[in-house]
Design an enzyme around this catalytic site. Structure first.
Site, short mmCIF file in Angstrom:
data_model
loop_
_atom_site.label_atom_id
_atom_site.label_comp_id
_atom_site.label_asym_id
_atom_site.label_seq_id
_atom_site.Cartn_x
_atom_site.Cartn_y
_atom_site.Cartn_z
N GLY A 12 0.79 -1.22 0.00
CA GLY A 12 0.00 0.00 0.00
C GLY A 12 0.83 1.28 0.00
O GLY A 12 0.41 2.28 0.57
N HIS A 104 -1.30 2.09 -12.95
CA HIS A 104 -0.66 0.95 -13.61
C HIS A 104 0.83 1.27 -13.76
O HIS A 104 1.19 2.38 -14.15
CB HIS A 104 -1.32 0.73 -14.98
CG HIS A 104 -0.81 -0.49 -15.67
ND1 HIS A 104 -1.19 -1.76 -15.28
CD2 HIS A 104 0.03 -0.66 -16.71
CE1 HIS A 104 -0.58 -2.64 -16.05
NE2 HIS A 104 0.16 -2.00 -16.93
N GLU A 174 5.03 6.89 -9.43
CA GLU A 174 3.64 6.63 -9.03
C GLU A 174 3.30 7.45 -7.79
O GLU A 174 2.21 7.99 -7.66
CB GLU A 174 3.45 5.14 -8.72
CG GLU A 174 3.53 4.25 -9.93
CD GLU A 174 3.25 2.78 -9.58
OE1 GLU A 174 2.34 2.51 -8.79
OE2 GLU A 174 3.97 1.92 -10.12
C1 GRF Z 1 1.94 -0.47 -8.01
O1 GRF Z 1 3.07 -0.71 -8.78
C2 GRF Z 1 0.76 -0.14 -8.89
O2 GRF Z 1 1.12 0.43 -10.11
C3 GRF Z 1 0.14 -1.49 -9.15
O3 GRF Z 1 0.33 -2.19 -7.95
C4 GRF Z 1 1.46 -1.70 -7.25
C5 GRF Z 1 1.03 -1.39 -5.84
O4 GRF Z 1 2.11 -1.07 -5.02
N1 GRF Z 1 -1.25 -1.35 -9.56
P1 GRF Z 1 1.85 -0.51 -3.57
O5 GRF Z 1 1.05 -1.56 -2.80
O6 GRF Z 1 1.11 0.77 -3.69
O7 GRF Z 1 3.22 -0.33 -2.99
#
Ligand code: GRF
Length: 207
Positions: A12, A104, A174
């Protein structure tokens, strides 16, 4: 204040990057529900520590219709998928049509869809010989990774990159992109067109 439900399965880190900015007041929103298939995951622990209700789904006790009702009863404005590995039931996608976002870890649509998750996305990007990967936020519809793209940040691929190196470089982006998009959403800075496609205000550009 917008009310959000976040769906997670693992660590998360994206959820926390968004929640941090809510705590600091940069995002005018609150997470009112955390939905997870794994109530033992780190994200669920974090949610409980912050007194966010944790809901297990899928679960024998909870039908798709019950989940949709639960989200509506909590007056959720948006659903934020942040590493949720299960399929979001059609009942929920329909009830929150155009109001469910996903992030993504690669360029869409080329590196999305069935089988493109986790490290596999980065392996495929490296195998393709592309010079750039991306972090991509899109609206969720009933087909995996196919909904309209809201925003994306380019991430360079370097000579000798491993999937793991690339994954961590993408994840860093991200953590910038998702809070920026969710912030824009919560501040009503995303104008929705007639045909349902979103129009991002220029202020959202990150680079
Ligand atoms: C991320 O790489 C996101 O792009 C994908 O799942 C991963 C989640 O990572 N959908 P986290 O749990 O937020 O660290």
């Amino acid at each position: 204040m917008k009310r959000l439900a976040v769906f997670v399965s693992g660590g998360g880190s994206n959820f926390r990057s968004i929640h941090d900015k809510m705590l600091s007041g940069e995002i005018p929103g609150e997470v009112v529900l955390l939905v997870t298939n794994n109530t033992e995951c780190a994200a669920a622990d974090y949610a409980r520590e912050h007194r966010i209700e944790v809901v297990k789904y899928p679960d024998a006790e909870m039908t798709p219709a019950m989940l949709a009702e639960k989200l509506q009863a909590a007056n959720c404005d948006y659903i934020i998928l942040a590493g949720y590995i299960k399929l979001v039931p059609a009942e929920v996608v329909r009830a929150f049509s155009g109001k469910t976002l996903n992030i993504h870890p690669g360029p869409l649509p080329d590196f999305g869809g069935k089988g493109y998750y986790g490290i596999r996305v980065h392996e495929a990007v490296l195998a393709s010989g592309r010079k750039y990967s991306a972090a991509t936020v899109h609206i969720v519809d009933e087909v995996y990774d196919r909904g309209p793209i809201l925003a994306a940040v380019k991430v360079p691929v370097f000579e000798g990159d491993t999937p793991q190196n690339l994954a961590s470089r993408v994840l860093k982006q991200e953590h910038r992109l998702y809070p920026a998009v969710v912030g824009a959403l919560c501040r009503d800075e995303i104008a929705w067109e007639f045909d349902g496609s979103p129009k991002i205000e220029p202020s959202l550009k990150l680079d």
